[in-house]
Design an enzyme around this catalytic site. Structure first.
Site, PDB file in Angstrom:
ATOM      1  N   ASP A  92     -74.431   0.956 -85.445  1.00  0.00           N
ATOM      2  CA  ASP A  92     -74.701   2.400 -85.408  1.00  0.00           C
ATOM      3  C   ASP A  92     -73.726   3.185 -86.272  1.00  0.00           C
ATOM      4  O   ASP A  92     -72.736   2.637 -86.766  1.00  0.00           O
ATOM      5  CB  ASP A  92     -74.672   2.905 -83.953  1.00  0.00           C
ATOM      6  CG  ASP A  92     -73.430   2.445 -83.185  1.00  0.00           C
ATOM      7  OD1 ASP A  92     -72.516   1.890 -83.817  1.00  0.00           O
ATOM      8  OD2 ASP A  92     -73.376   2.655 -81.965  1.00  0.00           O
ATOM      9  N   ASN A 105     -71.992   4.664 -69.502  1.00  0.00           N
ATOM     10  CA  ASN A 105     -73.323   4.946 -68.951  1.00  0.00           C
ATOM     11  C   ASN A 105     -74.318   3.820 -69.237  1.00  0.00           C
ATOM     12  O   ASN A 105     -75.524   3.997 -69.090  1.00  0.00           O
ATOM     13  CB  ASN A 105     -73.859   6.278 -69.495  1.00  0.00           C
ATOM     14  CG  ASN A 105     -74.021   6.260 -71.011  1.00  0.00           C
ATOM     15  OD1 ASN A 105     -73.790   5.237 -71.653  1.00  0.00           O
ATOM     16  ND2 ASN A 105     -74.412   7.382 -71.586  1.00  0.00           N
ATOM     17  N   HIS A 133     -74.857   2.362 -72.202  1.00  0.00           N
ATOM     18  CA  HIS A 133     -75.482   2.314 -73.528  1.00  0.00           C
ATOM     19  C   HIS A 133     -74.973   1.127 -74.345  1.00  0.00           C
ATOM     20  O   HIS A 133     -73.854   0.648 -74.149  1.00  0.00           O
ATOM     21  CB  HIS A 133     -75.334   3.646 -74.296  1.00  0.00           C
ATOM     22  CG  HIS A 133     -73.987   3.953 -74.851  1.00  0.00           C
ATOM     23  ND1 HIS A 133     -73.418   5.200 -74.754  1.00  0.00           N
ATOM     24  CD2 HIS A 133     -73.098   3.205 -75.548  1.00  0.00           C
ATOM     25  CE1 HIS A 133     -72.248   5.197 -75.368  1.00  0.00           C
ATOM     26  NE2 HIS A 133     -72.028   3.998 -75.857  1.00  0.00           N
ATOM     27  N   GLU A 169     -78.860   5.423 -75.686  1.00  0.00           N
ATOM     28  CA  GLU A 169     -78.469   6.099 -74.457  1.00  0.00           C
ATOM     29  C   GLU A 169     -79.502   5.848 -73.355  1.00  0.00           C
ATOM     30  O   GLU A 169     -80.626   5.421 -73.644  1.00  0.00           O
ATOM     31  CB  GLU A 169     -78.369   7.602 -74.730  1.00  0.00           C
ATOM     32  CG  GLU A 169     -77.321   7.983 -75.765  1.00  0.00           C
ATOM     33  CD  GLU A 169     -75.899   7.964 -75.214  1.00  0.00           C
ATOM     34  OE1 GLU A 169     -75.595   7.161 -74.320  1.00  0.00           O
ATOM     35  OE2 GLU A 169     -75.084   8.780 -75.695  1.00  0.00           O
TER      36      GLU A 169
HETATM   37  N1  LIG Z   1     -71.443   3.452 -80.180  1.00  0.00           N
HETATM   38  C1  LIG Z   1     -70.286   2.900 -79.582  1.00  0.00           C
HETATM   39  C2  LIG Z   1     -70.696   1.686 -78.760  1.00  0.00           C
HETATM   40  O1  LIG Z   1     -71.184   0.672 -79.624  1.00  0.00           O
HETATM   41  C3  LIG Z   1     -69.501   1.191 -77.954  1.00  0.00           C
HETATM   42  O2  LIG Z   1     -69.875   0.027 -77.243  1.00  0.00           O
HETATM   43  C4  LIG Z   1     -69.050   2.263 -77.007  1.00  0.00           C
HETATM   44  C5  LIG Z   1     -67.917   1.830 -76.095  1.00  0.00           C
HETATM   45  O3  LIG Z   1     -66.699   1.973 -76.739  1.00  0.00           O
HETATM   46  P1  LIG Z   1     -65.308   1.433 -76.220  1.00  0.00           P
HETATM   47  O4  LIG Z   1     -65.270  -0.013 -76.561  1.00  0.00           O
HETATM   48  O5  LIG Z   1     -64.305   2.218 -76.983  1.00  0.00           O
HETATM   49  O6  LIG Z   1     -65.269   1.679 -74.765  1.00  0.00           O
HETATM   50  O7  LIG Z   1     -68.622   3.370 -77.807  1.00  0.00           O
HETATM   51  C6  LIG Z   1     -69.505   3.918 -78.750  1.00  0.00           C
HETATM   52  O8  LIG Z   1     -70.337   4.815 -78.093  1.00  0.00           O
END
Ligand SMILES: N[C@@H]1[C@@H](O)[C@H](O)[C@@H](COP(=O)(O)O)O[C@@H]1O
Length: 264
Positions: free
Chosen positions: A67, A136, A138, A143
């Site tokens: 993404d 959440n 995702h 989402e």
């Molecule tokens: N788009 C990314 C996700 O791909 C990732 O898994 C999430 C969790 O991030 P973290 O690993 O910092 O908790 O953050 C972002 O929203």
């Protein structure tokens, strides 16, 4: 779903790095699906170390990131392209022209999504897709309420995700509320999926993904439908699972089977 519960974040990173190492040794020209966020950073550091020690090579690898923020170009320090350069690509022997991140600065983001899908397809599909998980539930930027067969598209971020990721932006800095993300269907097409989660703040999302119903309310629950999904978590992220002992027992039995097969 294979659920691997390890002591801490360092063990999770090493386990994840081993999966990528095995993949690269088996297929030098692997197509890797990569992720951002803080969780994969330790895994990337491990891969950098192994690459610099000549244990693994990325020379023939093609990569696709999950993404990107819509509205940020790759030179923006908060863009996921920039993150990948800093955290991985600048330190390994990958050909940068073989690395793909959805274009946050695309003039036409809708056609860019279709082109991203086509590029993945023409590379032969993703061999191993790395994932983190949002609080959440995702995956990528899919989402809650995302279609379970969705493809790469523009997605609006929830307030929860914007707030969670606000820590990366300066107080007065523009923070996008739109993204381009691979869809859940795109992710499920990967031959293997490896999701990493660490820390207590992921425990609710982990229990919903592993033991909850298959539902768009928890996009990561779609991994229940994947035939080779490995969920690698630390004790803190696993703390709300009901069947912890069973998952550990399965892993012990799997190890015994692997030892037996290696002895043949
Ligand atoms: N788009 C990314 C996700 O791909 C990732 O898994 C999430 C969790 O991030 P973290 O690993 O910092 O908790 O953050 C972002 O929203």
């Amino acid at each position: 779903m294979q659920v691997v519960i390890l002591k801490d974040a360092a063990e999770v990173a090493a386990y994840g790095a081993d999966i990528f190492t095995t993949q690269l040794k088996r297929k030098a020209n692997s197509v890797l699906g990569l992720a951002t966020g803080s969780t994969p950073v330790a895994l990337y550091q491990e891969l950098i170390k192994r690459n610099q020690a000549n244990d693994i090579s990325f020379a023939e690898v093609t990569s696709f990131n999950l993404d990107e923020y819509l509205g940020l170009d790759g030179s923006h320090p908060q863009s996921y392209r920039y993150f990948m350069q800093q955290q991985l690509f600048d330190h390994i022997n990958i050909d940068k022209s073989n690395t793909h991140v959805p274009p946050g600065d695309a003039k036409n983001p809708i056609t860019a999504c279709g082109e991203y899908e086509a590029r993945i397809k023409s590379a032969g599909g993703i061999d191993v897709q790395l994932l983190g998980i949002g609080r959440n539930g995702h995956i990528g930027f899919n989402e809650p309420s995302s279609g379970l067969t969705s493809r790469t598209r523009v997605k609006t971020l929830t307030k929860a995700t914007i707030d969670d990721n606000a820590r990366f932006f300066k107080a007065d800095e523009y923070q996008p509320h739109l993204s381009i993300t691979m869809g859940i269907g795109t992710i499920l097409d990967a031959k293997k999926v490896v999701l990493l989660a660490t820390g207590e703040n992921k425990a609710d999302a982990v229990v919903a993904m592993v033991e909850g119903p298959l539902t768009a309310a928890c996009p990561a629950s779609a991994l229940q439908m994947h035939r080779d999904a490995v969920i690698v978590i630390d004790e803190a992220a696993a703390s709300k699972l009901k069947d912890i002992e069973f998952y550990k027992h399965i892993e012990n039995e799997n190890q015994k089977l692997l030892d037996y097969l290696a002895s043949l």
